[in-house]
Write a protein that holds these residues in place. Structure first.
Motif, PDB file in Angstrom:
ATOM      1  N   GLY A   7       0.646  -1.223   0.103  1.00 50.96           N
ATOM      2  CA  GLY A   7       0.003   0.022  -0.010  1.00 50.96           C
ATOM      3  C   GLY A   7       0.758   1.218   0.058  1.00 50.96           C
ATOM      4  N   TRP A   8       2.168   1.151  -0.162  1.00 47.99           N
ATOM      5  CA  TRP A   8       2.995   2.148  -0.316  1.00 47.99           C
ATOM      6  C   TRP A   8       2.680   2.940  -1.500  1.00 47.99           C
ATOM      7  CZ3 TRP A   8       6.717   4.112   3.668  1.00 47.99           C
ATOM      8  CH2 TRP A   8       6.706   3.253   4.454  1.00 47.99           C
ATOM      9  N   VAL A   9       2.949   4.485  -1.337  1.00 49.59           N
ATOM     10  CA  VAL A   9       2.816   5.369  -2.693  1.00 49.59           C
ATOM     11  C   VAL A   9       3.986   6.216  -2.564  1.00 49.59           C
ATOM     12  CG1 VAL A   9       1.766   7.047  -4.065  1.00 49.59           C
ATOM     13  CG2 VAL A   9       0.364   5.193  -3.045  1.00 49.59           C
ATOM     14  N   THR A  10       4.915   6.135  -3.583  1.00 46.25           N
ATOM     15  CA  THR A  10       6.108   6.852  -3.246  1.00 46.25           C
ATOM     16  C   THR A  10       6.100   7.849  -4.724  1.00 46.25           C
ATOM     17  OG1 THR A  10       7.480   5.117  -2.344  1.00 46.25           O
ATOM     18  CG2 THR A  10       8.805   7.094  -3.242  1.00 46.25           C
ATOM     19  N   PHE A  11       6.413   9.194  -4.396  1.00 51.20           N
ATOM     20  CA  PHE A  11       6.413  10.119  -5.532  1.00 51.20           C
ATOM     21  C   PHE A  11       7.240  11.255  -5.347  1.00 51.20           C
ATOM     22  CE2 PHE A  11       3.302  11.625  -2.873  1.00 51.20           C
ATOM     23  CZ  PHE A  11       3.379  13.050  -2.902  1.00 51.20           C
ATOM     24  N   GLN A  12       7.891  12.129  -6.506  1.00 58.06           N
ATOM     25  CA  GLN A  12       8.985  12.853  -6.170  1.00 58.06           C
ATOM     26  C   GLN A  12       8.204  14.417  -6.244  1.00 58.06           C
ATOM     27  OE1 GLN A  12      11.613  12.421  -9.132  1.00 58.06           O
ATOM     28  NE2 GLN A  12      13.552  12.990  -8.038  1.00 58.06           N
ATOM     29  N   THR A  13       8.570  15.170  -5.192  1.00 53.14           N
ATOM     30  CA  THR A  13       8.146  16.465  -5.462  1.00 53.14           C
ATOM     31  C   THR A  13       9.101  17.648  -5.630  1.00 53.14           C
ATOM     32  OG1 THR A  13       8.444  16.838  -3.165  1.00 53.14           O
ATOM     33  CG2 THR A  13       6.327  15.900  -3.738  1.00 53.14           C
ATOM     34  N   SER A  14       8.975  18.671  -5.876  1.00 60.70           N
ATOM     35  CA  SER A  14       9.854  19.936  -6.250  1.00 60.70           C
ATOM     36  C   SER A  14      10.127  20.324  -4.848  1.00 60.70           C
ATOM     37  CB  SER A  14       9.252  21.015  -7.063  1.00 60.70           C
ATOM     38  OG  SER A  14       8.159  21.550  -6.404  1.00 60.70           O
ATOM     39  N   GLU A  15      11.094  21.224  -4.435  1.00 59.68           N
ATOM     40  CA  GLU A  15      11.501  21.785  -3.650  1.00 59.68           C
ATOM     41  C   GLU A  15      10.374  22.562  -2.882  1.00 59.68           C
ATOM     42  OE1 GLU A  15      13.598  22.378  -0.026  1.00 59.68           O
ATOM     43  OE2 GLU A  15      14.310  20.951  -1.460  1.00 59.68           O
TER      44      GLU A  15
END
Length: 145
Positions: A7-15
């Motif tokens: 159930g993990w969701v990993t995503f990239q974000t800007s600073e």
């Protein structure tokens, strides 16, 4: 077992996005996980994904609303000072920078304190309302539930 199956969701974000999220979490006193779960649950309520996502302005307004809710809960005032005296505001004299506030603690016993005008406005001090004199050393500060 891979995170995806757990159930993990990993995503990239800007600073900038990370900073906005962290500030919102700090101001609302909630974790990133709580905020993101709330946003995801909100997607299920609306048929249009684009209309359910908050704008930067929505986040700022929601933060203000959350702060008001947190601050407006009827929780007892907690301070380190041991001398907290309940009273009624008798006079409020507003100056250019400071405001003089007089509380009547008991019949004919009054305490007067100079506080900033901004503090007096934020506390919404007016004659006849209850407030507290918080005495620490030689200073008296005004507080309100």
């Amino acid at each position: 077992m891979p995170r995806k199956e757990q159930g993990w969701v990993t995503f990239q974000t800007s600073e900038e996005e990370r900073k906005i999220l962290e500030e919102f979490c700090q101001q609302s006193q909630r974790t990133k996980t709580e905020i993101l779960r709330e946003l995801v649950r909100g997607l299920n309520k609306d048929s249009s994904v684009t209309t359910s996502l908050p704008t930067k302005q929505d986040v700022k307004e929601d933060t203000y609303t959350t702060e008001k809710k947190i601050n407006s809960q009827n929780k007892p005032l907690k301070v380190s000072s041991r001398n907290v005296l309940k009273g009624v505001v008798k006079r409020v004299t507003i100056g250019a920078v400071n405001t003089e506030v007089t509380l009547e603690i008991v019949h004919k016993v009054e305490l007067t304190s100079m506080i900033t005008r901004v503090s007096a406005e934020e506390l919404e001090l007016a004659e006849g309302i209850e407030a507290y004199a918080v005495i620490k050393s030689n200073d008296i500060v005004i507080a309100r539930e």
